[in-house]
Scaffold this active site. Structure first.
Site, mmCIF file in Angstrom:
data_model
loop_
_atom_site.group_PDB
_atom_site.id
_atom_site.type_symbol
_atom_site.label_atom_id
_atom_site.label_comp_id
_atom_site.label_asym_id
_atom_site.label_seq_id
_atom_site.Cartn_x
_atom_site.Cartn_y
_atom_site.Cartn_z
ATOM 1 N N ASN A 113 46.489 -30.523 6.191
ATOM 2 C CA ASN A 113 46.075 -30.670 7.843
ATOM 3 C C ASN A 113 45.546 -32.288 8.205
ATOM 4 O O ASN A 113 47.141 -33.076 8.679
ATOM 5 C CB ASN A 113 45.353 -29.876 8.391
ATOM 6 N N GLY A 153 54.116 0.906 6.079
ATOM 7 C CA GLY A 153 55.579 0.309 5.995
ATOM 8 C C GLY A 153 56.035 -1.540 5.876
ATOM 9 O O GLY A 153 57.020 -1.705 6.006
ATOM 10 N N GLU A 207 9.822 10.906 7.618
ATOM 11 C CA GLU A 207 10.651 10.122 6.992
ATOM 12 C C GLU A 207 11.980 10.132 8.011
ATOM 13 O O GLU A 207 12.785 11.104 8.358
ATOM 14 C CB GLU A 207 11.168 10.453 5.695
ATOM 15 N N GLY A 229 37.592 -29.782 4.730
ATOM 16 C CA GLY A 229 36.802 -31.008 5.765
ATOM 17 C C GLY A 229 37.012 -32.510 5.639
ATOM 18 O O GLY A 229 35.883 -32.661 6.579
ATOM 19 N N HIS A 237 34.969 -18.592 3.515
ATOM 20 C CA HIS A 237 35.136 -18.355 5.273
ATOM 21 C C HIS A 237 34.002 -17.168 5.469
ATOM 22 O O HIS A 237 33.555 -16.121 4.743
ATOM 23 C CB HIS A 237 37.005 -16.882 5.236
ATOM 24 N N PRO A 242 0.600 -1.102 0.153
ATOM 25 C CA PRO A 242 -0.287 -0.327 -0.179
ATOM 26 C C PRO A 242 0.569 1.051 0.182
ATOM 27 O O PRO A 242 2.311 1.338 0.611
ATOM 28 C CB PRO A 242 -0.695 -0.541 1.260
ATOM 29 N N VAL A 267 55.267 -5.607 1.136
ATOM 30 C CA VAL A 267 53.509 -6.011 1.046
ATOM 31 C C VAL A 267 54.141 -6.688 -0.770
ATOM 32 O O VAL A 267 54.480 -5.947 -1.634
ATOM 33 C CB VAL A 267 52.719 -5.173 0.650
#
Length: 1092
Positions: free
Chosen positions: A346, A774, A118, A309, A751, A109, A777
């Site tokens: 693993n 620093g 608002e 997994g 993840h 509606p 990277v």
């Protein structure tokens, strides 16, 4: 993943159903959903207000800023809505980078209101608590609410009150609306918490004199809370982001994932693309996508996904066949490539999972060749060498180009090969086999401990644990700098024997004096001892039902490793934190709701406890201690030199990538000093900065490596630490997820926390910020190892690191099960079987899968044929077996077997005991005449003896003819069971020579005495010999052998067991008491001198 977006309709359903507020919420449940298939007549019947009111129409497909995009139709009647939809419904549109088809719309509606009515309202979760944003000017032109809005943060476990809301959020709201808004906002926040929302935005929220109107809603809920909220949520549909279609294959994999303890994810990006991936591990899957995009393959990248997994062979097969089916539906002029990649596992048995992939490749080899698919494989982990061998073999046998690489090859090097940027080596160098690491190649059983427990680059060890410092009253306890030492003792929650054995093997190879596992806690059994190996000898580790008992008896324990499920991990962790001796807890479980994790974090901060996880493999401190399955099996422990400390400490989110870092660091430097995987959830128990600061304060650590990822802002704290001088050691850092900014629509990676909610959370932005601060990277993950090596070489050159001489570790005997898995040993089996195999995904009867047994409608007779005779018997033979079972099922309570069963049942014995009591009476005198009759009649018939001669000989020898004679039935009172079987045999059997012979014998015996008939035992015995000899499935020798070994008596035993069980149940149902035989039915015959 955890936080998932829901449709506006779903969000309003939740809100209107469950909000508790005294404010008048208007237009509850007044909305209608429209698609191309909508029946308008039915829709108006269900929602009559559509015909009478002015309406609003808008797409409900997770599109932001619909008003500004012209995707909202306002103040229309129904015909106006239909007209408005004609130009939009099922039409393609562009929203930002994403192109998609508008398929679903919401009609509501129209609410006439003024601009000043608002408001803007938003609640969202962070690590510290939930933030409320409120702005007194809402709507399309709300602008930058982050800068404008009033803010209020409700800390974890705190409550929100109306006064708080009024004072901090509603300062610019008129007085007459404050109470209505404050009450609504408190109700909204309570709903947000109760239904595990992670994000809830209403814009505009309209307040008029009639009440509150919720106009537009955007929301996300924590999907991992399904087990808590299922009753209220119901079945929630999570729509894909706009611009990406929802494919049935994605739903199929999601369903597999939901039914599995493993992790299986699939997102289709471009089904026509030529680059497909099948990657193991949540972190590794992101790294491969990054590398593909970095090399210009973003437009050809077909999918994102991961399997991890330890999925079973069948689960891996189902996942692989889905990928292969999708990628072979449409040809590409350049052919296609499939990248089967992964980090070093693993605990997943790589060879076992590769078996599923190999099966899928074999099943799809035709389409793969037609589509000119080339496959590149790189993997490491338990038994990876065998997995790579099998994968290489399938390439040779099928003719599909398959290039395989192991841990000697950088993880993402195969991407450059697949895309043509790197040459493909002809024969890559293979690392030594698992067995070469684990089997002792010299006579040295032990290595002096003192030579290996010191830090690899230092003369003196640092074993002391820094305990949690006592804090001043009212302040949180300080956390330990050193989490693990060679004296660390841990408690393991959960019956994870494989992980515990791996820890003990690591302890042994590190020359620890004692095992690190002091005890285990498992609430589902009583206290007992569990056997493990410590080097060459066996030891017992106590297992307790109660954690409290375990803590009291093992005060030396300061670490808990929790393998509890996602449902019980919260409670078990809370319980562990009640014991002050615990300073570190590792939570392995994935899928704990974020709200519960935040409560654990708050409690841990107050108590000075460090939490590693949730959703992690754990961490490792070479030479000292490892958590659970961290570091993989011993071959990887030794290959990555994790048995002694190096100079490099790292922290990552991903467990699989942490093992890859072990490999990279060991190849580029003197090795790892300590490594922690904090977990892939949005709110890990400890942060990057927590561990980086520990490493900064640890003398043995000379350089730090951080593997960050898209999502969250934790990496900016490292930038700040470097700038402020708090972090002075060299930091090498790379954030994975750089591909996300190149995708047209949002992709949720493996993840839960790998999702950028704003520009600053992107991997690209964080990498640049780290570079500016620093940190060292690299340009891409491909170069990470090179940058680590460069920094390490500089530290060696400056004398900061002095590499020590390598000393070999002691060898650890290989477990028998693993040696067998690797094919290193063989031993004669204790049992042999040729009728059934339950080891695979499907039960097999004599070579026939159980699904085929039902598909062929073989029935009980057919199953008996497979299991007893290893044959698929003809239909008539199966029917005859079933008839035999039916006619031998019971013969009343008076016969000895039924009598014994009844007496036993009335003595209160159980079903098995009562049944056994009855079965033990079966023999030559009762029911066991089938074999004997078959043998006697066969021998006489085969020797050519006439029936009369046979009868006379048996009489002369003083022997009974087995299968002849009945106590009740006679030639004049025939046994209808025999008659039924005789009719069937005469109609269905191709020949019944032995039966005819037996019937001739019966004519002779009944002429002497009418009850010397061929009884049911004798009939079945001779008829079965005819069946075996004439059905075409057996040689004569095989048929005779089955008679000789007693197969036919089995028919009576099986059939009569049904009757005995019936008698047992009947006596129990009738509640009959203990049976005592009446005196008057016993003849007491005693010697005369005794009776006197």
């Amino acid at each position: 993943m955890s936080a998932k977006a829901i449709s506006e309709q779903t969000a309003k359903d939740f809100l209107f159903k469950y909000i508790c507020t005294s404010s008048a919420v208007q237009n509850r449940f007044r909305y209608a959903s429209v698609t191309a298939e909508t029946d308008w007549a039915r829709l108006t019947q269900e929602h009559p207000w559509l015909l009478t009111e002015k309406l609003v129409v808008k797409p409900d497909q997770l599109i932001k800023r619909r008003g500004k995009l012209g995707l909202v139709g306002l103040n229309l009647d129904l015909s106006g809505v239909q007209e408005w939809l004609k130009s939009r419904l099922m039409k393609e549109t562009t929203v930002g980078k994403a192109k998609g088809v508008l398929k679903k719309f919401l009609i509501e509606p129209f609410v006439p209101h003024k601009q000043e009515e608002e408001f803007y309202m938003c609640v969202y979760a962070t690590r510290e608590g939930d933030h409320l944003l409120f702005h007194h000017q809402g709507g399309v032109e709300v602008g930058d609410v982050d800068a404008k809005a009033q803010r209020l943060m409700v800390a974890v476990d705190d409550k929100l009150g109306q006064d708080q809301v009024t004072k901090q959020l509603l300062t610019h709201v008129s007085d007459e609306k404050k109470e209505i808004l404050a009450n609504f906002i408190v109700g909204l926040f309570n709903l947000y918490e109760e239904l595990y929302f992670t994000y809830l935005e209403i814009n505009p929220l309209v307040v008029t004199q009639d009440g509150v109107y919720v106009l537009d809603v955007a929301a996300k809920i924590d999907a991992t809370a399904d087990y808590i909220c299922k009753a209220k949520w119901g079945d929630v549909e999570f729509p894909p982001p706009f611009g990406r279609e929802a494919y049935p294959e994605e739903a199929y994999i999601a369903d597999l994932d939901a039914k599995s303890g493993a992790s299986l994810k699939l997102t289709l990006l471009n089904p026509r693309g030529r680059i497909w991936t099948m990657v193991a591990g949540g972190g590794a899957s992101v790294v491969y996508s990054d590398t593909i995009c970095d090399l210009g393959g973003v437009d050809e990248l077909a999918n994102y996904g991961e399997y991890s997994g330890a999925p079973s062979e069948q689960q891996t097969y189902d996942y692989a066949k889905t990928i292969l089916s999708l990628m072979t539906r449409e040809k590409h002029p350049q052919g296609k490539v499939l990248i089967i990649g992964g980090s070093i596992a693993n605990f997943t048995n790589v060879a076992a999972t590769f078996k599923g992939i190999v099966r899928a490749i074999k099943d799809n080899q035709g389409p793969l060749k037609e589509n000119e698919v080339t496959i590149f494989v790189r993997r490491g982990g338990p038994n990876y060498q065998e997995g790579l061998r099998v994968m290489g073999e399938v390439g040779k046998t099928t003719g599909i180009p398959i290039h395989v690489f192991g841990t000697e090859t950088h993880m993402t090097a195969i991407v450059g090969m697949a895309l043509g940027y790197k040459p493909i080596p002809n024969q890559p160098p293979m690392d030594a086999h698992t067995a070469n690491f684990l089997l002792n190649s010299s006579n040295n059983v032990m290595t002096p401990a003192a030579t290996r427990t010191a830090s690899f680059s230092e003369a003196k060890p640092c074993d002391d644990v820094t305990p949690s410092k006592k804090s001043k009253a009212g302040l949180p306890a300080a956390k330990a700098t050193t989490l693990f030492s060679k004296h660390t003792k841990t408690m393991v929650w959960g019956m994870q024997t494989r992980a515990v054995q791996g820890m003990l093997d690591f302890d042994y190879v590190c020359s620890r004096d004692q095992p690190s596992v002091a005890a285990m806690v498992y609430p589902f059994t009583g206290d007992h001892k569990q056997k493990f190996y410590w080097g060459h000898k066996e030891i017992l580790v106590p297992v307790y039902k109660s954690m409290s008992d375990a803590m009291k008896k093992h005060p030396e324990v300061d670490v808990m490793i929790s393998f509890a499920s996602l449902r019980s991990a919260f409670d078990s962790t809370v319980e562990a934190m009640q014991h002050p001796q615990i300073h570190t807890i590792a939570i392995i479980a994935e899928g704990i709701p974020e709200a519960l994790t935040r409560k654990l974090i708050k409690m841990a901060d107050e108590k000075g406890v460090t939490i590693i996880g949730p959703a992690t493999v754990g961490g490792i401190k070479p030479g000292c201690f490892k958590i659970g399955n961290t570091g993989g099996m011993l071959d990887n422990i030794l290959a990555s030199k994790l048995y002694r400390p190096g100079s490099v400490a790292y922290v990552s989110r991903s467990g699989g990538m942490s093992n890859e870092l072990n490999n990279i660091v060991s190849r580029a430097t003197d090795g790892v000093y300590e490594g922690v995987a904090i977990g892939g959830d949005r709110y890990p128990g400890s942060t990057f900065m927590d561990h980086v600061l520990r490493y900064q304060d640890t003398p043995g650590v000379k350089m730090i490596v951080v593997l960050g990822e898209i999502g969250g802002t934790e990496e900016y704290k490292i930038c700040q630490g470097i700038k402020e001088g708090r972090i002075t050691k060299p930091v090498v850092c790379w954030c994975i997820g750089t591909c996300a900014t190149m995708f047209a629509s949002e992709v949720q990676f493996g993840h839960a926390g790998a999702c950028a909610n704003q520009a600053s959370e992107t991997a690209v932005a964080k990498n640049q910020a780290l570079r500016d601060a620093g940190a060292c990277v690299p340009k891409s993950f491909d170069e990470l190892g090179d940058v680590i090596r460069t920094v390490y070489d500089e530290l060696v050159a400056s004398g900061t690191i002095v590499p020590a001489q390598e000393v070999p570790p002691p060898t650890v005997p290989m477990d028998y099960s693993w040696a067998r898995e690797l094919g290193l040993i063989r031993k004669p089996a204790s049992f042999m079987t040729s009728i059934c195999d339950e080891r695979g995904q499907e039960l097999i009867y004599a070579g026939m899968p159980i699904t085929e047994v039902f598909k062929e409608e073989m029935g009980l007779g057919g199953v008996l044929g497979l299991l007893w005779f290893q044959r698929r018997l003809p239909r008539y033979a199966c029917h005859f077996i079933e008839m035999c079972l039916m006619v031998t099922a019971d013969h009343g309570p008076a016969v000895s077997g039924a009598h014994n069963t009844i007496v036993c049942a009335r003595a209160g014995k159980d079903l098995i005991s009562s049944l056994t009591s009855g079965l033990l009476t079966i023999g030559d005198r009762f029911g066991g005449a089938l074999d004997a009759a078959a043998k006697q009649f066969s021998k006489a018939f085969d020797s050519g003896m006439l029936p009369m001669d046979f009868v006379n000989k048996m009489k002369k020898d003083g022997k009974l003819i087995m299968g002849i004679g009945h106590r009740v039935k006679s030639i004049n009172n025939p046994d209808m069971r025999v008659q039924i079987l005789k009719d069937f045999v005469k109609q269905q059997f191709p020949s019944s020579q032995l039966l005819d012979y037996a019937l001739d014998v019966e004519k002779i015996t009944t002429s002497k005495k009418p009850n010397l008939i061929l009884n049911v035992d004798g009939f079945i015995g001779v008829a079965f010999v005819d069946l075996l000899r004439t059905c075409g499935g057996f040689t004569r020798d095989e048929a005779d052998e089955f008679v000789e070994i007693g197969a036919l008596n089995g028919i009576f035993v099986l059939g009569r067991s049904m009757g005995f069980i019936g008698h047992y149940l009947d006596q129990k149902r009738l509640k009959q008491g203990l049976y005592r035989h009446p005196w008057d039915d016993i003849s007491y015959v005693l010697p005369e001198h005794m009776s006197m």
